[in-house]
Design a protein around this motif. Structure first.
Motif, PDB file in Angstrom:
ATOM      1  N   TYR A 112      -6.500 -15.865  -6.196  1.00  0.00           N
ATOM      2  CA  TYR A 112      -5.536 -14.926  -5.862  1.00  0.00           C
ATOM      3  C   TYR A 112      -5.220 -15.044  -4.133  1.00  0.00           C
ATOM      4  O   TYR A 112      -3.933 -14.894  -4.083  1.00  0.00           O
ATOM      5  N   GLU A 164      -6.260  -5.160  -1.888  1.00  0.00           N
ATOM      6  CA  GLU A 164      -4.651  -4.783  -2.143  1.00  0.00           C
ATOM      7  C   GLU A 164      -4.636  -3.441  -2.758  1.00  0.00           C
ATOM      8  O   GLU A 164      -3.800  -2.708  -2.455  1.00  0.00           O
ATOM      9  N   ASP A 180       8.930  -1.659  -9.963  1.00  0.00           N
ATOM     10  CA  ASP A 180       7.685  -1.055  -9.758  1.00  0.00           C
ATOM     11  C   ASP A 180       7.630   0.094  -8.596  1.00  0.00           C
ATOM     12  O   ASP A 180       6.580   0.313  -8.130  1.00  0.00           O
ATOM     13  N   ASN A 215       5.872  -9.764  -2.241  1.00  0.00           N
ATOM     14  CA  ASN A 215       5.426  -8.721  -1.339  1.00  0.00           C
ATOM     15  C   ASN A 215       5.914  -9.539   0.027  1.00  0.00           C
ATOM     16  O   ASN A 215       6.361  -8.852   1.025  1.00  0.00           O
ATOM     17  N   ASP A 233       7.369   3.064  -6.481  1.00  0.00           N
ATOM     18  CA  ASP A 233       6.267   3.855  -6.365  1.00  0.00           C
ATOM     19  C   ASP A 233       6.474   4.570  -5.068  1.00  0.00           C
ATOM     20  O   ASP A 233       6.489   4.068  -3.806  1.00  0.00           O
ATOM     21  N   ASN A 242       5.157   1.509   3.192  1.00  0.00           N
ATOM     22  CA  ASN A 242       5.600   0.151   3.639  1.00  0.00           C
ATOM     23  C   ASN A 242       6.766   0.328   4.279  1.00  0.00           C
ATOM     24  O   ASN A 242       6.813  -0.519   5.217  1.00  0.00           O
ATOM     25  N   TRP A 274      12.958  -7.348  -8.910  1.00  0.00           N
ATOM     26  CA  TRP A 274      11.731  -7.773  -8.337  1.00  0.00           C
ATOM     27  C   TRP A 274      11.912  -8.489  -7.111  1.00  0.00           C
ATOM     28  O   TRP A 274      12.774  -9.203  -7.085  1.00  0.00           O
ATOM     29  N   ASN A 321       6.446   2.584  -1.480  1.00  0.00           N
ATOM     30  CA  ASN A 321       7.562   2.153  -1.129  1.00  0.00           C
ATOM     31  C   ASN A 321       7.923   2.829   0.369  1.00  0.00           C
ATOM     32  O   ASN A 321       7.980   2.243   1.217  1.00  0.00           O
ATOM     33  N   SER A 365       1.078 -13.870  -7.711  1.00  0.00           N
ATOM     34  CA  SER A 365       0.375 -12.520  -7.490  1.00  0.00           C
ATOM     35  C   SER A 365       0.230 -11.676  -9.213  1.00  0.00           C
ATOM     36  O   SER A 365       0.824 -12.256  -9.987  1.00  0.00           O
ATOM     37  N   SER A 366      -0.392 -10.844  -9.101  1.00  0.00           N
ATOM     38  CA  SER A 366      -0.901 -10.113 -10.374  1.00  0.00           C
ATOM     39  C   SER A 366       0.225  -9.602 -11.270  1.00  0.00           C
ATOM     40  O   SER A 366       0.058  -9.346 -12.341  1.00  0.00           O
ATOM     41  N   LYS A 367       1.286  -9.216 -10.336  1.00  0.00           N
ATOM     42  CA  LYS A 367       2.419  -8.610 -11.240  1.00  0.00           C
ATOM     43  C   LYS A 367       1.974  -7.090 -11.871  1.00  0.00           C
ATOM     44  O   LYS A 367       2.853  -6.790 -12.779  1.00  0.00           O
ATOM     45  N   LEU A 368       1.090  -6.636 -11.489  1.00  0.00           N
ATOM     46  CA  LEU A 368       0.805  -5.386 -12.084  1.00  0.00           C
ATOM     47  C   LEU A 368       1.143  -4.244 -11.515  1.00  0.00           C
ATOM     48  O   LEU A 368       1.087  -3.160 -12.204  1.00  0.00           O
ATOM     49  N   SER A 369       1.954  -4.485 -10.554  1.00  0.00           N
ATOM     50  CA  SER A 369       2.684  -3.253  -9.859  1.00  0.00           C
ATOM     51  C   SER A 369       3.633  -2.191 -10.764  1.00  0.00           C
ATOM     52  O   SER A 369       3.268  -0.893 -10.521  1.00  0.00           O
TER      53      SER A 369
HETATM   54  P1  FAD Z   1      -0.621  -8.107  -5.950  1.00  0.00           P
HETATM   55  O1  FAD Z   1      -0.423  -8.919  -4.840  1.00  0.00           O
HETATM   56  O2  FAD Z   1      -0.908  -8.689  -7.324  1.00  0.00           O
HETATM   57  O3  FAD Z   1      -1.550  -6.885  -5.631  1.00  0.00           O
HETATM   58  C1  FAD Z   1      -2.222  -6.010  -6.787  1.00  0.00           C
HETATM   59  C2  FAD Z   1      -2.034  -4.513  -6.603  1.00  0.00           C
HETATM   60  O4  FAD Z   1      -2.035  -3.893  -5.137  1.00  0.00           O
HETATM   61  C3  FAD Z   1      -0.346  -4.286  -6.691  1.00  0.00           C
HETATM   62  O5  FAD Z   1       0.187  -4.169  -7.821  1.00  0.00           O
HETATM   63  C4  FAD Z   1       0.040  -3.078  -5.652  1.00  0.00           C
HETATM   64  O6  FAD Z   1      -0.483  -1.857  -6.650  1.00  0.00           O
HETATM   65  C5  FAD Z   1      -1.204  -3.352  -4.702  1.00  0.00           C
HETATM   66  N1  FAD Z   1      -0.535  -3.650  -3.439  1.00  0.00           N
HETATM   67  C6  FAD Z   1      -0.286  -4.916  -2.996  1.00  0.00           C
HETATM   68  N2  FAD Z   1       0.104  -4.985  -1.779  1.00  0.00           N
HETATM   69  C7  FAD Z   1       0.517  -3.624  -1.482  1.00  0.00           C
HETATM   70  C8  FAD Z   1       1.193  -3.026  -0.574  1.00  0.00           C
HETATM   71  N3  FAD Z   1       1.436  -3.620   0.874  1.00  0.00           N
HETATM   72  N4  FAD Z   1       1.164  -1.584  -0.277  1.00  0.00           N
HETATM   73  C9  FAD Z   1       0.570  -0.887  -1.450  1.00  0.00           C
HETATM   74  N5  FAD Z   1      -0.054  -1.438  -2.607  1.00  0.00           N
HETATM   75  C10 FAD Z   1      -0.016  -2.607  -2.528  1.00  0.00           C
HETATM   76  N6  FAD Z   1       4.622  -1.745  -4.188  1.00  0.00           N
HETATM   77  C11 FAD Z   1       4.978  -0.872  -5.251  1.00  0.00           C
HETATM   78  O7  FAD Z   1       3.848  -0.765  -6.080  1.00  0.00           O
HETATM   79  N7  FAD Z   1       5.938  -0.143  -5.317  1.00  0.00           N
HETATM   80  C12 FAD Z   1       6.648  -0.009  -4.332  1.00  0.00           C
HETATM   81  O8  FAD Z   1       7.594   0.680  -4.289  1.00  0.00           O
HETATM   82  C13 FAD Z   1       6.684  -0.810  -3.112  1.00  0.00           C
HETATM   83  N8  FAD Z   1       7.708  -1.051  -2.165  1.00  0.00           N
HETATM   84  C14 FAD Z   1       7.265  -1.785  -1.298  1.00  0.00           C
HETATM   85  C15 FAD Z   1       8.469  -1.834  -0.164  1.00  0.00           C
HETATM   86  C16 FAD Z   1       8.237  -2.902   0.968  1.00  0.00           C
HETATM   87  C17 FAD Z   1       9.247  -2.821   2.188  1.00  0.00           C
HETATM   88  C18 FAD Z   1       6.996  -3.363   1.191  1.00  0.00           C
HETATM   89  C19 FAD Z   1       6.877  -4.403   2.127  1.00  0.00           C
HETATM   90  C20 FAD Z   1       5.966  -3.586  -0.018  1.00  0.00           C
HETATM   91  C21 FAD Z   1       6.241  -2.580  -1.100  1.00  0.00           C
HETATM   92  N9  FAD Z   1       5.274  -2.566  -2.110  1.00  0.00           N
HETATM   93  C22 FAD Z   1       5.361  -1.663  -3.258  1.00  0.00           C
HETATM   94  C23 FAD Z   1       3.977  -3.131  -2.195  1.00  0.00           C
HETATM   95  C24 FAD Z   1       3.839  -4.612  -2.585  1.00  0.00           C
HETATM   96  O9  FAD Z   1       4.746  -5.447  -2.103  1.00  0.00           O
HETATM   97  C25 FAD Z   1       3.887  -4.778  -4.119  1.00  0.00           C
HETATM   98  O10 FAD Z   1       3.000  -3.713  -4.562  1.00  0.00           O
HETATM   99  C26 FAD Z   1       3.313  -5.999  -4.697  1.00  0.00           C
HETATM  100  O11 FAD Z   1       4.265  -7.005  -4.169  1.00  0.00           O
HETATM  101  C27 FAD Z   1       3.502  -6.034  -6.186  1.00  0.00           C
HETATM  102  O12 FAD Z   1       3.224  -7.290  -6.668  1.00  0.00           O
HETATM  103  P2  FAD Z   1       2.010  -7.433  -7.491  1.00  0.00           P
HETATM  104  O13 FAD Z   1       1.662  -6.469  -8.517  1.00  0.00           O
HETATM  105  O14 FAD Z   1       1.960  -8.767  -8.052  1.00  0.00           O
HETATM  106  O15 FAD Z   1       0.858  -7.406  -6.414  1.00  0.00           O
END
Ligand code: FAD
Length: 431
Positions: free
Chosen positions: A231, A284, A381, A350, A383, A390, A347, A387, A244-248
């Motif tokens: 990962y 994360e 996603d 990150n 939140d 970040n 979608w 959101n 990435s996990s896409k679990l968001s």
């Molecule tokens: P993975 O990389 O697989 O990470 C696992 C989990 O960790 C994610 O599902 C998420 O819950 C958490 N996570 C990872 N990175 C972050 C981070 N930077 N901040 C908080 N949690 C994180 N995430 C959201 O869930 N909802 C949003 O509305 C959101 N808005 C964002 C806006 C901006 C401007 C930025 C820069 C980031 C935002 N993120 C948001 C954080 C992050 O981009 C996403 O959580 C992530 O890309 C989701 O993909 P994933 O589940 O594959 O993440």
């Protein structure tokens, strides 16, 4: 004793304390309200919730209804404001206690307050925090005011002193008599005034809502493909489902809990491999917690122009800049490709999010809240804490101690060296 569970962003039956507590009553009714305020045109002429997230929610509710039926609990779904529906149900079913997940951001609290004023004083309203990895009772701080402004400090202290509890089991089924006639119907996108979601073959992942789908994704990302084992190395990718996990999206509406993911990572570490990569997914998830604590600490400041730092920058409000950013016609192809991905699929990776946010706030110097509101509308996603937290971080009004500005071209060269991602989105113009 008749209880009511009001589902909000905790749309699951596993690891759900509110549900466990609510099940202790004689009878239990479950309710979800598709609040019309969430589906209306909101700030800056945008829908508050675009079709991607609504479709995902509809699927989530369909699954939740099924899972609850297995427990002999009827899920009533209304296309109406909670403060209108719930008092009527309380009266009709002689409810004594309402259970719900604890929320603290402005709009959610306003709804709570509206609801409480419409309920008889005798009704108990019990809330619990179901959204954390480090539960507020387990963090090494006496009050939210002590949460540090620097993530690393928070992470290290929590890792050292906080225990993450095991996920709670699904409650036992209630008596069959608890299942009552339910004529409510989960509406479709059209009934909510939205256009259907067209699948795009370029989409990084085809998301499907619901607790069962969240578990399927976990199973696939961890156990079937072993992607968790690499990962950290692949997480900055831009194309496809593996990076990435896409679990968001499931985490955001609570159809899976952070603790469930954590316990599965721990199991993977025991049974397959424990390395930097498996730890990084926990890392994360701690970021996710962190932004929740920051919003608990700073309350409404996370939505203000000066952010939690109360910074006085001069922000632009150009409609032209907004249109070119949203439609992917800025001078930066990397920004454009990411923005087209968001507009087409709901979608964005990150890496993409950081770049387009930095470009909007620090290069174009436009009101960062407009960018955040666009993300709120579009993201599958979305939140509230992640959101806005970040966005503040990337706009220089939040928790980035280094206040970095992204060099977009350098980022594109580093993360899309072959140009494959940009070509994919820029070849076929959408608008
Ligand atoms: P993975 O990389 O697989 O990470 C696992 C989990 O960790 C994610 O599902 C998420 O819950 C958490 N996570 C990872 N990175 C972050 C981070 N930077 N901040 C908080 N949690 C994180 N995430 C959201 O869930 N909802 C949003 O509305 C959101 N808005 C964002 C806006 C901006 C401007 C930025 C820069 C980031 C935002 N993120 C948001 C954080 C992050 O981009 C996403 O959580 C992530 O890309 C989701 O993909 P994933 O589940 O594959 O993440």
């Amino acid at each position: 004793m008749n209880n009511l569970i009001w589902f909000r962003n905790d749309l699951r039956v596993a690891d759900n304390l509110a549900l466990i507590e609510a099940c202790k009553g004689d009878n239990l009714l479950a309710v979800y309200c598709l609040d019309p305020r969430h589906y209306a045109v909101y700030k800056h002429g945008m829908y508050k919730t675009e079709r991607f997230r609504v479709q995902f929610l509809i699927e989530t509710l369909t699954d939740l209804k099924k899972q609850l039926e297995k427990l002999n609990i009827s899920l009533f779904v209304y296309n109406e404001k909670p403060e209108i529906v719930i008092p009527e149900l309380v009266k009709k079913h002689n409810i004594t206690t309402i259970y719900s997940q604890q929320e603290w951001t402005k709009e959610e609290v306003d709804v709570n307050n509206n609801l409480i004023t419409k309920l008889p004083a005798s009704i108990a309203f019990e809330t619990s925090y179901g959204q954390f990895l480090f539960h507020p009772d387990a963090i090494p701080y006496d009050s939210f005011q002590q949460i540090p402004e620097v993530f690393t400090q928070f992470r290290k202290k929590c890792e050292k002193y906080s225990k993450i509890s095991a996920p709670l089991a699904i409650p036992k089924a209630k008596n069959a008599t608890n299942l009552i006639e339910n004529k409510t119907v989960i509406p479709n996108l059209k009934q909510l005034g939205l256009n259907p979601v067209a699948l795009d073959t370029r989409a990084a992942f085809v998301f499907k809502g619901g607790e069962q789908e969240a578990l399927n994704r976990l199973q696939n990302y961890f156990w079937e493909t072993n992607n968790l084992a690499s990962y950290k190395k692949i997480r900055n990718g831009l194309i496809g489902e593996a990076y990435s996990s896409k679990l968001s999206p499931w985490l955001a509406n609570g159809s899976i809990s952070a603790r469930t993911i954590y316990s599965e990572i721990k199991r993977f570490e025991k049974e397959v491999i424990k390395n930097q990569d498996t730890y990084w997914l926990i890392f994360e998830l701690i970021w996710r917690d962190y932004f929740k604590y920051i919003s608990l600490k700073h309350k409404d400041a996370i939505f203000k122009l000066g952010g939690i730092l109360d910074k006085q920058y001069s922000w632009g409000r150009s409609a032209e800049a907004f249109n070119s950013w949203v439609h992917g016609t800025t001078k930066e192809p990397f920004v454009n490709a990411n923005m087209l991905e968001l507009a087409t699929t709901g979608w964005m990776s990150n890496r993409g999010r950081q770049n387009v946010a930095s470009f909007w706030a620090k290069e174009l110097e436009q009101d960062w809240r407009v960018g955040a509101a666009y993300f709120e509308s579009m993201l599958i996603d979305y939140d509230v804490h992640s959101n806005w937290g970040n966005w503040m971080y990337n706009s220089g009004v939040g928790n980035d101690p280094r206040d970095r500005k992204f060099n977009i071209q350098r980022q594109a060269a580093m993360y899309d060296a072959s140009g494959a991602f940009q070509n994919m989105w820029l070849q076929k113009t959408l608008f």
